[in-house]
Design an enzyme around this catalytic site. Structure first.
Site, PDB file in Angstrom:
ATOM      1  N   LYS A  74      10.967  31.208 -28.028  1.00 18.78           N
ATOM      2  CA  LYS A  74      12.646  32.092 -27.097  1.00 18.78           C
ATOM      3  C   LYS A  74      13.223  31.893 -28.767  1.00 18.78           C
ATOM      4  CE  LYS A  74      16.518  31.749 -24.874  1.00 18.78           C
ATOM      5  NZ  LYS A  74      16.911  31.155 -23.608  1.00 18.78           N
ATOM      6  N   SER A 149      18.033  34.300 -19.363  1.00 20.70           N
ATOM      7  CA  SER A 149      18.237  34.342 -20.282  1.00 20.70           C
ATOM      8  C   SER A 149      16.901  34.772 -22.241  1.00 20.70           C
ATOM      9  CB  SER A 149      19.758  33.781 -21.819  1.00 20.70           C
ATOM     10  OG  SER A 149      18.631  32.397 -21.615  1.00 20.70           O
ATOM     11  N   SER A 173      17.471  29.976 -16.810  1.00 19.61           N
ATOM     12  CA  SER A 173      17.014  30.703 -17.909  1.00 19.61           C
ATOM     13  C   SER A 173      15.307  31.079 -18.259  1.00 19.61           C
ATOM     14  CB  SER A 173      17.818  30.680 -18.853  1.00 19.61           C
ATOM     15  OG  SER A 173      19.231  32.188 -18.807  1.00 19.61           O
TER      16      SER A 173
HETATM   17  N1  GLN Z   1      21.957  32.881 -16.344  1.00 23.28           N
HETATM   18  C1  GLN Z   1      22.974  31.799 -16.751  1.00 23.28           C
HETATM   19  C2  GLN Z   1      24.167  31.598 -17.792  1.00 23.28           C
HETATM   20  O1  GLN Z   1      25.056  33.157 -18.150  1.00 23.28           O
HETATM   21  C3  GLN Z   1      22.120  30.814 -17.290  1.00 23.28           C
HETATM   22  C4  GLN Z   1      21.952  31.020 -18.815  1.00 23.28           C
HETATM   23  C5  GLN Z   1      20.402  29.900 -18.974  1.00 23.28           C
HETATM   24  O2  GLN Z   1      19.996  29.331 -17.917  1.00 23.28           O
HETATM   25  N2  GLN Z   1      20.176  29.837 -20.448  1.00 23.28           N
HETATM   26  O3  GLN Z   1      24.350  31.566 -18.052  1.00 23.28           O
END
Ligand code: GLN
Length: 479
Positions: A74, A149, A173
């Site tokens: 990532k 994400s 995410s």
């Molecule tokens: N979708 C969640 C957010 O927008 C989780 C994101 C994540 O786990 N990095 O914060």
């Protein structure tokens, strides 16, 4: 071996073939590199899951447990000399002078860097539409999102453009994109993997973990990235080794189904797949119980105070002075700061910084941040109580299957609801894995299994037994 034969190998099998001499490292690397590069360069019909792809295979052939298997990482992991931008314009072209601990541990075990994967900016999002480098598409249906994400990592693995990938999970995410792309995603116990070199979003929640084709590969990656790191004071020594999961049955395992996370708000097709998996678990010998996590419905509200609060502090460092983008031709220092941040951050990141700054401002701190922290404690206590009655807790991973690109971008609250089933575990710091449980309307559904802190070996075993029984075709979305 033919490229098709190579693509069909799990990471475990590929490492074994290299060890046995039936496959060369160079051949394996080049097979994936060529596929990843082709996806990256096809402007119109690619998945846009990469922000950088290696130019050539590294030369190095000392025997190692991971045998030189290529790894997609990532974007937010710092990789020395390789763009690490966290999906943001403000870090465009940033070349870190060092490598994140999780990545360097995997290098140490023999993994080689194949590519950096696209993500929501600073990991804020559930669809990978918040990337400054364009949205990622889901290989099951290119008009749909891969989740987020870590959407680039998930799409790359599902499409067979990388054998496996590293992601991060702050509120879901890793698990949610794994679910939406039909692969396996594991968020380890908070602290078990070092955060050193991960570009921070919310430090008390961020955790690195594997996105893989199957449960065995997830265990293999976790095994080689775990452990206490002096450069991350919140990292912990994991109490045992991660072993290859081998369970075929669930006899003697009690599974808790929390009423709060398995009813309202979950799409019918997802619930159907969830219930079918519960039946399979019973056939494998598991005992099922209803449990209660009374504060879980408040997890999202607490998370969307705490995570923005931490992000507003973490992202203060992007000021145009030390690294990254600097707005040109600013008149004075203040104008340079404000223009840099205005131009460099996307809309969702700005929304989070504003929310977090507000929640932490004097006079509001107790009402928002303090209260959210208390809810967090309650949620952790709920899990502790539940785990005194059952071994593991199961839920759907995400309330829906992959949704259409653009469907939720205009409604942040609808987007946030995607994290309904994953955020409670993040707040409690406990491990959870998502495995594909089947299809609904031709799109993958994720099944989540959570356990107490450091129960990864048990989680992986249960996931392994279920994975065998479900028989999901991990290659179905390969491009
Ligand atoms: N979708 C969640 C957010 O927008 C989780 C994101 C994540 O786990 N990095 O914060």
């Amino acid at each position: 071996m033919s490229p098709a034969d190579i693509l069909a190998l799990s990471v475990r099998e590929a490492a074994k073939a290299i060890d046995a001499g039936s496959l060369s490292r160079g051949e394996l690397f080049e097979t994936y590199r060529a596929r990843a590069a082709a996806d990256r360069s096809s402007a119109t019909d690619g998945l846009n899951c990469f922000t950088w792809v290696a130019g050539e295979a590294p030369i190095e052939d000392a025997p190692a447990p991971l045998g030189g298997v290529p790894l997609a990482v990532k974007d937010l992991f710092c990789t020395e000399g390789v763009p690490s931008q966290s999906g943001s314009r403000i870090l465009e072209g940033y070349l870190p002078p060092y490598t994140a601990s999780a990545v360097s541990r995997l290098y140490g075990a023999g993994a080689t860097l194949l590519a950096k994967t696209n993500q929501d900016e600073f990991a804020m999002g559930s669809s990978t539409e918040n990337s400054a480098f364009g949205a990622v598409r889901n290989p099951w249906d290119r008009e749909r999102v891969p989740g987020g994400s870590s959407g680039g990592s998930a799409a790359a693995v599902a499409a067979g453009l990388a054998p496996w990938a590293l992601g991060t999970d702050t509120g879901g995410s890793i698990r949610q994109p794994a679910a939406l792309c039909g692969i396996v995603g594991l968020k380890p116990t908070y602290g078990s993997v070092s955060r050193y070199g991960m570009i921070a979003f919310a430090s008390s929640l961020d955790q690195a973990g594997p996105l893989t084709r199957d449960v065995g590969d997830a265990a293999l990656m976790l095994r080689h990235m775990l452990g206490r790191d002096d450069r991350d004071a919140t990292s912990l020594q994991f109490p045992e080794e991660i072993v290859a999961p081998a369970a075929e049955r669930l006899d003697g395992v009690t599974l808790g189904v929390p009423e709060e996370l398995t009813g309202e708000g979950i799409e019918a097709g997802v619930l159907e797949s969830f219930r079918a998996t519960i039946e399979l678990a019973k056939e494998l010998g598991a005992e099922l119980h209803t449990v209660h996590l009374p504060h879980a419905p408040h997890a999202l509200s607490a998370y969307y105070v705490l995570a923005p609060a931490e992000c507003s502090s973490n992202l203060a460092r992007f000021d145009g002075v030390r690294y990254g983008y600097r707005a040109p031709e600013a008149g004075d220092l203040l104008e340079m700061y404000t223009r840099t941040r205005h131009d460099g951050f996307g809309a969702e990141v700005k929304r989070r910084i504003m929310l977090g700054t507000f929640a932490l401002s004097s006079g509001y701190y107790d009402a928002y941040y303090g209260r959210a922290q208390r809810v967090r404690t309650k949620i952790a206590e709920d899990f502790r109580a539940a785990f005194s009655a059952v071994d593991l807790i199961v839920t759907p991973t995400a309330p829906t299957v992959a949704f259409r690109l653009g469907e939720k971008t205009g409604d942040p609250l609808a987007m946030y609801l995607n994290d309904y089933c994953t955020v409670p575990m993040s707040l409690a710091g406990i491990p959870a894995i998502s495995i594909p449980s089947g299809l609904s309307g031709g799109l993958p559904v994720g099944f989540q299994i959570a356990g107490p802190a450091f129960s990864e070996n048990r989680l992986l075993d249960a996931a392994h037994a279920l994975e065998r029984a479900i028989g999901f075709d991990a290659g179905a979305a390969r491009v």
